[in-house]
Design an enzyme around this catalytic site. Structure first.
Site, PDB file in Angstrom:
ATOM      1  N   GLU A   1      -6.982   1.066  -4.320  1.00 55.39           N
ATOM      2  CA  GLU A   1      -6.945   0.890  -2.859  1.00 55.39           C
ATOM      3  C   GLU A   1      -8.273   0.401  -2.278  1.00 55.39           C
ATOM      4  OE1 GLU A   1      -5.428   4.709  -1.811  1.00 55.39           O
ATOM      5  OE2 GLU A   1      -3.476   4.206  -2.651  1.00 55.39           O
TER       6      GLU A   1
ATOM      7  N   ASP B   1       0.888  -1.165   0.000  1.00 55.40           N
ATOM      8  CA  ASP B   1       0.000   0.000   0.000  1.00 55.40           C
ATOM      9  C   ASP B   1       0.925   1.214   0.000  1.00 55.40           C
ATOM     10  OD1 ASP B   1      -1.601   2.134   0.653  1.00 55.40           O
ATOM     11  OD2 ASP B   1      -2.204   1.391   2.622  1.00 55.40           O
TER      12      ASP B   1
ATOM     13  N   ASP C   1     -12.660   5.466   2.283  1.00 55.99           N
ATOM     14  CA  ASP C   1     -11.224   5.505   2.604  1.00 55.99           C
ATOM     15  C   ASP C   1     -10.747   6.955   2.661  1.00 55.99           C
ATOM     16  OD1 ASP C   1      -8.477   5.414   2.717  1.00 55.99           O
ATOM     17  OD2 ASP C   1      -8.207   3.974   1.100  1.00 55.99           O
TER      18      ASP C   1
ATOM     19  N   LYS D   1       3.372  11.101  -3.898  1.00 56.88           N
ATOM     20  CA  LYS D   1       2.211  10.514  -4.574  1.00 56.88           C
ATOM     21  C   LYS D   1       1.289  11.592  -5.161  1.00 56.88           C
ATOM     22  CE  LYS D   1      -1.240   6.989  -3.514  1.00 56.88           C
ATOM     23  NZ  LYS D   1      -1.687   6.095  -2.447  1.00 56.88           N
TER      24      LYS D   1
HETATM   25  P1  ADP Z   1      -2.549   7.461   3.267  1.00 62.49           P
HETATM   26  O1  ADP Z   1      -3.042   6.127   2.832  1.00 62.49           O
HETATM   27  O2  ADP Z   1      -3.162   8.599   2.506  1.00 62.49           O
HETATM   28  O3  ADP Z   1      -1.074   7.568   3.357  1.00 62.49           O
HETATM   29  P2  ADP Z   1      -3.412   6.718   5.951  1.00 62.49           P
HETATM   30  O4  ADP Z   1      -4.627   5.915   5.711  1.00 62.49           O
HETATM   31  O5  ADP Z   1      -2.212   6.014   6.433  1.00 62.49           O
HETATM   32  O6  ADP Z   1      -3.095   7.663   4.735  1.00 62.49           O
HETATM   33  O7  ADP Z   1      -3.813   7.859   6.986  1.00 62.49           O
HETATM   34  C1  ADP Z   1      -2.910   8.821   7.354  1.00 62.49           C
HETATM   35  C2  ADP Z   1      -3.673  10.021   7.878  1.00 62.49           C
HETATM   36  O8  ADP Z   1      -4.522   9.605   8.944  1.00 62.49           O
HETATM   37  C3  ADP Z   1      -2.745  11.084   8.408  1.00 62.49           C
HETATM   38  O9  ADP Z   1      -3.150  12.359   7.941  1.00 62.49           O
HETATM   39  C4  ADP Z   1      -2.957  10.995   9.921  1.00 62.49           C
HETATM   40  O10 ADP Z   1      -2.777  12.245  10.552  1.00 62.49           O
HETATM   41  C5  ADP Z   1      -4.405  10.541   9.985  1.00 62.49           C
HETATM   42  N1  ADP Z   1      -4.728   9.881  11.244  1.00 62.49           N
HETATM   43  C6  ADP Z   1      -4.141   8.779  11.779  1.00 62.49           C
HETATM   44  N2  ADP Z   1      -4.687   8.480  12.959  1.00 62.49           N
HETATM   45  C7  ADP Z   1      -5.659   9.424  13.196  1.00 62.49           C
HETATM   46  C8  ADP Z   1      -6.573   9.676  14.254  1.00 62.49           C
HETATM   47  N3  ADP Z   1      -6.594   8.911  15.336  1.00 62.49           N
HETATM   48  N4  ADP Z   1      -7.406  10.733  14.124  1.00 62.49           N
HETATM   49  C9  ADP Z   1      -7.380  11.521  13.057  1.00 62.49           C
HETATM   50  N5  ADP Z   1      -6.550  11.344  12.038  1.00 62.49           N
HETATM   51  C10 ADP Z   1      -5.683  10.307  12.094  1.00 62.49           C
HETATM   52 MG    MG Z   2      -4.221   4.728   2.224  1.00 62.27          MG
END
Ligand code: ADP
Ligand code: MG
Length: 654
Positions: free
Chosen positions: A210, A42, A236, A105
């Protein structure tokens, strides 16, 4: 089931995760080494995650990185000494903002002049310039020199890190991978992601969406008791992208019915709103403007991201940054309701997208059986509340770990595509085209050949006619997008069909669009009476890296790896010399050991300390420096074996 399974089988960080033993134990459990394992990656905007299908156990393992974390920041940093990827890069971002690259990305497969990138660039502390063919280039300082990097190279570094995480765990080389992309990635973004994989030394078996990957993970849970068709809605909301999908699961079959999303909506945008809010507050309180200071902004942004996470489980939190600007500390607080107020329009935008997706799929929301939350930002209480309201209290499904679901599904898909892997769930997966595809016809009209959300692979042939008498050739321009005027859409490529016979206007010819499983498009045109034919695979010539460039980057990636290794070798040599100095100094200070050493030995130790210290202090970047350090460490080892033996014996007792 999924979350329970993941928790039970994957202990939290433990020393065995970072040493080789875990891999060995895993190998023992697997009954064979991980050779030939295909992984699922991912590749997130903010975080990436890697997983593998364990054949013997018929389940997925989410692989921890060297820090013991299951997700790795998609960050790459450059310093005078070394290149850092993942946690190490993110951790030093505040002190080295100009050379810490993230959000690659958002740039991949895009052109520098796209307005959406201009907005991003204002917030990025690293520099992006226009390269050849309007390709964005990232400018960093590495080993004291300016270096220009393609976005594919940056993403390839993150992918390399993910491959290495898997290799360390499986204790075997990994080549095959399935990589996920947001559902709304267009043709050139998908191809650029494949190129990044190739540069990372991977054989990219498939690019999948995704939400589809998340659905695979989710479907594993439900399919056994899924006799009737179920409508599953995947929501998502990650760090940089937002995707929603409506899919149906019936028996073993997954079918994506519709997708919608926004490639520029996610946690980072919520962080930005909070940053703007506190920049204003700082300006009000201290009469100072930090909006032009990248270092201060980066530090404030980190504090805001932390505060945002905290607000998902508490209603008020503080934001503190020591010496934010010109020695002034910043300390403030923010409530959950203020955070929600700052972002309400963005949250509502999410709900509009949800509505659009359901409209596209022509499914009423009451017909949705399950609503699945994926992505870190789906943890935000207001987002859950709005979704709850939208689906009229239908309970949201959170059984899948939002951080891992996508990699989980990608690993299953990777196993499915690998030959000879047993024990993989037997499922059929259908994906859809993210955007409408068509050609430009007279009057700059977009004639759609394949409407968006059509299941792929797909092949469609349409008959068109010439617009002038005795037209001997026709220009076929292929576009993607939803606008009625062709030139408002994204031009993917064009080609000529020559050799048309002399005929009055209205002479027919066929245009065929074929999309393979990766979403890669091939367009051909044919005139039947003469058999004249021409076709192109849309390679987006201007935007895509050439085979020659990819080869060059593969070599460059090797040299990056070699430099990383060199840096580690030097660091190890310095550490072992340091270790000697420490032990010897300590020994000389200790009365007991002193009494055991002859004056000749003490003399030897003192002069060795002096020499080792001067070698460590001696200027950096001297040719052969690593060898000098290593040689001296070896020399010391032989010279002091008997003395060190006495010292070690002493330390082992005390
Ligand atoms: P991506 O796939 O776009 O890289 P993710 O699904 O890993 O993203 O999510 C990352 C985002 O989720 C970040 O912006 C992070 O700040 C946010 N995030 C993670 N945990 C929390 C939470 N408990 N509350 C709010 N936002 C969160
Ligand atoms: Mg993601």
């Amino acid at each position: 089931m999924s979350q329970k399974l993941l928790c039970k089988l994957q202990p939290l960080f433990s020393p065995e995760t970072v040493d080789g033993n875990h891999g060995r134990r895993l190998k023992e459990r697997m009954g064979k080494n991980g050779k030939g394992c295909a992984i699922g990656i991912d590749l997130g905007t903010t975080y990436s995650c890697v997983a593998v299908w364990l054949e013997q156990h018929g389940r997925v393992e989410i692989i921890h990185n060297d820090q013991g974390n299951k997700i790795t920041p998609s960050f790459v940093a450059f310093t005078d000494d070394q290149r850092l990827i993942g946690d190490a890069a993110k951790n030093q971002a505040a002190t080295n903002p100009e050379n810490t690259v993230f959000d690659a990305k958002r740039l991949i497969g895009r052109k520098y002049s796209e307005p959406i990138i201009k907005n991003d660039m204002m917030l990025w502390p690293f520099k992006v310039i226009a390269g050849d063919n309007d390709k964005p280039m990232i400018v960093v300082k590495y080993h004291g020199k300016e270096k220009h990097l393609f976005v594919e190279e940056i993403s390839s570094m993150v992918l390399t890190k993910m491959r290495e995480i898997a290799e360390a765990y499986l204790e075997s080389p990994v080549k095959n991978a399935v990589i996920t992309v947001p559902a709304y990635f267009n043709d050139s973004q998908r191809k650029a992601t494949i190129d990044a994989g190739v540069i990372a030394g991977l054989n990219v078996m498939r690019i999948i969406n995704e939400p589809t990957a998340a659905a695979i993970a989710y479907g594993l849970d439900k399919r056994t008791n899924c006799k009737k068709k179920r409508n599953i809605f995947i929501f998502d909301l990650g760090g940089g992208t937002f995707d929603v999908s409506l899919l149906t699961i019936k028996g073993k079959e997954f079918k994506v019915q519709a997708t919608a999303g926004n490639t520029h909506l996610g946690g980072e945008d919520f962080d930005s709103r909070m940053v703007e809010y506190f920049v204003e507050e700082f300006r009000r309180k201290s009469k100072l403007d930090i909006s032009e200071n990248p270092k201060a902004l980066r530090r404030l942004r980190s504090a805001c991201e932390r505060a945002k996470r905290t607000l998902s489980w508490t209603t008020c939190t503080t934001v503190e940054v020591d010496c934010l600007f010109q020695g002034i500390d910043f300390c403030s607080s923010i409530t959950r309701s203020r955070f929600e107020e700052l972002n309400m329009d963005l949250f509502e935008e999410c709900m509009e997208t949800v509505d659009r997706c359901l409209n596209d799929a022509k499914i009423d929301k009451c017909k949705v059986h399950d609503v699945v939350l994926v992505g870190g930002s789906s943890r935000i209480p207001k987002v859950k509340e709005l979704l709850d309201d939208f689906f009229k209290g239908k309970s949201l499904c959170k059984s899948i770990n939002p951080d891992e679901a996508v990699a989980y599904g990608a690993a299953v898909q990777a196993a499915l595509l690998s030959k000879g892997i047993k024990n993989v769930p037997d499922l059929v997966l259908y994906d859809v085209t993210p955007l409408s595809l068509g050609i430009c016809i007279k009057g700059d009209i977009m004639s759609v050949v394949i409407p968006r959300n059509t299941t792929i692979p797909v092949k469609k042939t349409y008959c068109y006619t010439t617009s002038a008498d005795n037209q001997s050739s026709v220009l076929i321009e292929v576009y993607e997008g939803e606008r009625a005027r062709a030139s408002d859409n994204n031009l993917l490529g064009s080609f000529d069909l020559f050799g048309l016979p002399p005929a009055p206007r209205g002479h027919p010819f066929d245009v065929c669009f074929a999309i393979d499983e990766n979403g890669i498009l091939c367009v051909s045109a044919k005139e039947k009476t003469t058999g004249s034919k021409n076709e192109i695979t849309i390679t987006n010539d201007k935007g895509r890296l050439s085979a020659h460039e990819i080869k060059k980057f593969i070599q460059e990636a090797e040299s990056f790896r070699a430099e990383d290794k060199k840096f580690l070798r030097k660091a190890n040599a310095m550490n072992s010399l340091n270790d000697y100095i420490y032990k010897m100094k300590k020994a000389l200070k200790n009365d007991y050991i002193n009494s055991k050493l002859s004056s000749e030995e003490k003399e030897k130790i003192s002069s060795a300390i002096t020499k080792a210290t001067s070698l460590l202090d001696g200027g950096n970047n001297k040719p052969g420096e690593i060898e000098v350090l290593e040689d001296y460490a070896k020399e010391l080892k032989i010279m002091f074996e008997p003395i060190v033996g006495k010292i070690d014996l002493f330390f082992s007792f005390y």
